[in-house]
Scaffold this active site. Structure first.
Site, PDB file in Angstrom:
ATOM      1  N   SER A 104       0.824  -1.206   0.000  1.00 30.52           N
ATOM      2  CA  SER A 104       0.000   0.000   0.000  1.00 30.52           C
ATOM      3  C   SER A 104       0.859   1.258   0.000  1.00 30.52           C
ATOM      4  CB  SER A 104      -0.906   0.026   1.227  1.00 30.52           C
ATOM      5  OG  SER A 104      -1.719  -1.115   1.260  1.00 30.52           O
TER       6      SER A 104
HETATM    7  N1  SAH Z   1      -0.204  -5.280   4.037  1.00 34.01           N
HETATM    8  C1  SAH Z   1       0.489  -5.557   2.808  1.00 34.01           C
HETATM    9  C2  SAH Z   1      -0.374  -5.220   1.602  1.00 34.01           C
HETATM   10  C3  SAH Z   1      -0.701  -6.459   0.941  1.00 34.01           C
HETATM   11  S1  SAH Z   1      -1.871  -6.451  -0.346  1.00 34.01           S
HETATM   12  C4  SAH Z   1       1.835  -4.889   2.748  1.00 34.01           C
HETATM   13  O1  SAH Z   1       2.191  -4.133   3.663  1.00 34.01           O
HETATM   14  O2  SAH Z   1       2.578  -5.133   1.796  1.00 34.01           O
HETATM   15  C5  SAH Z   1      -3.056  -7.583   0.309  1.00 34.01           C
HETATM   16  C6  SAH Z   1      -2.568  -8.968   0.611  1.00 34.01           C
HETATM   17  O3  SAH Z   1      -3.687  -9.676   1.147  1.00 34.01           O
HETATM   18  C7  SAH Z   1      -2.108  -9.758  -0.604  1.00 34.01           C
HETATM   19  O4  SAH Z   1      -0.802 -10.204  -0.387  1.00 34.01           O
HETATM   20  C8  SAH Z   1      -3.093 -10.922  -0.662  1.00 34.01           C
HETATM   21  O5  SAH Z   1      -2.526 -12.113  -1.123  1.00 34.01           O
HETATM   22  C9  SAH Z   1      -3.562 -11.022   0.777  1.00 34.01           C
HETATM   23  N2  SAH Z   1      -4.847 -11.686   0.979  1.00 34.01           N
HETATM   24  C10 SAH Z   1      -5.971 -11.580   0.239  1.00 34.01           C
HETATM   25  N3  SAH Z   1      -6.954 -12.351   0.745  1.00 34.01           N
HETATM   26  C11 SAH Z   1      -6.443 -12.935   1.865  1.00 34.01           C
HETATM   27  C12 SAH Z   1      -6.959 -13.855   2.817  1.00 34.01           C
HETATM   28  N4  SAH Z   1      -8.207 -14.329   2.744  1.00 34.01           N
HETATM   29  N5  SAH Z   1      -6.164 -14.251   3.835  1.00 34.01           N
HETATM   30  C13 SAH Z   1      -4.875 -13.797   3.926  1.00 34.01           C
HETATM   31  N6  SAH Z   1      -4.330 -12.954   3.032  1.00 34.01           N
HETATM   32  C14 SAH Z   1      -5.102 -12.520   2.010  1.00 34.01           C
END
Ligand code: SAH
Length: 253
Positions: A104
């Protein structure tokens, strides 16, 4: 014979003089390096970029929470993006981290973090580890960080990045975060970094009384809203904070 010895002595004394001058030069260079401001700011540490990010993207846009600003000024964001994107790590934008996912934008990370109102004894659950950056920011605020990632490759690389950056207290689990982390519940705070169509009931259940959850809610292809969810006297209140765009919350196929 004498001439030979004299020549040897001259050469020896020249060698001593040269060695002495080199030693003086080495001491002078070391002293200059010690007092130079560049020493505390190695070019590859991105301290300047990070400070600039905190001032222009966070402080000037209204993020006031001192602990959050300190955390954002500390975590080396460039260590959580692909090597080829390190130079853009502190830009005012989300960045791709592979597998169609993104880290993000710094402002969103800071805003969501500040909204959790974390205290050092709080236990926080993050769903969507991605790069591990948000987890590292949380780990600057409390030693009790739990994070879940559904994509195995991202979980593995986030784990190594977190460890390499020294965030060894973060507990990371690969799996679908929909069901939360029951054995570690209840949580004082829950942060979801992927957009869900609705708030997963297990996450609400695992929120402690008085706890806060921040979660983007909405359809992946339409506008989503960042929601602040609070549990007070066993009642749930929700407040929409701002429109956002996140990658979709997935379910295990
Ligand atoms: N917080 C992260 C942003 C990641 S983007 C950072 O600081 O980089 C969102 C992430 O959520 C992705 O990696 C995706 O694979 C994960 N995601 C989506 N659905 C999910 C679920 N049901 N359980 C765990 N992770 C999930």
């Amino acid at each position: 014979m004498n001439a030979g010895i004299d020549l040897l002595n001259v050469l020896k004394s020249r060698a001593v003089t040269v060695a002495f001058l080199w030693a003086v030069a080495a001491v002078v260079f070391t002293l200059i390096a010690e007092i130079s401001p560049c020493r505390s700011e190695p070019a590859n540490g991105f301290e300047q970029e990070r400070r600039h990010m905190v001032t222009t993207q966070l402080r000037e846009r209204g993020v006031e929470d001192a602990a959050t600003l300190r955390a954002m000024a500390t975590v080396p964001r460039h260590l959580f993006v692909p090597d080829s994107l390190q130079r853009s790590a502190y830009a005012d934008t989300p960045l791709p981290i592979g597998h169609g996912q993104t880290i993000s934008q710094p402002y969103i990370v800071a805003y969501m973090t500040a909204m959790l109102a974390l205290e050092p004894h709080h236990k926080v659950l993050e769903i969507g580890t991605g790069s591990g950056y948000q987890a590292a920011v949380l780990a600057e605020l409390t030693d009790h960080v739990y994070t879940m990632e559904i994509i195995p490759e991202l979980a593995t690389s986030a784990d190594s990045r977190l460890k390499a950056a020294g965030y060894t207290s973060v507990q990371l689990r690969q799996g679908d975060g929909y069901n939360g982390w029951p054995s570690a519940a209840p949580f004082d705070a829950v942060i979801v970094t992927a957009a869900a169509e609705f708030i997963p009931p297990p996450l609400l259940k695992q929120l402690r009384e008085g706890g806060r959850m921040i979660i983007p809610v909405g359809s992946p292809f339409f506008v989503q809203h960042l929601m602040l969810v609070e549990k007070k006297n066993d009642e749930i209140t929700t407040r929409s904070l701002m429109p956002v765009r996140f990658v979709p919350f997935r379910r295990k196929e």
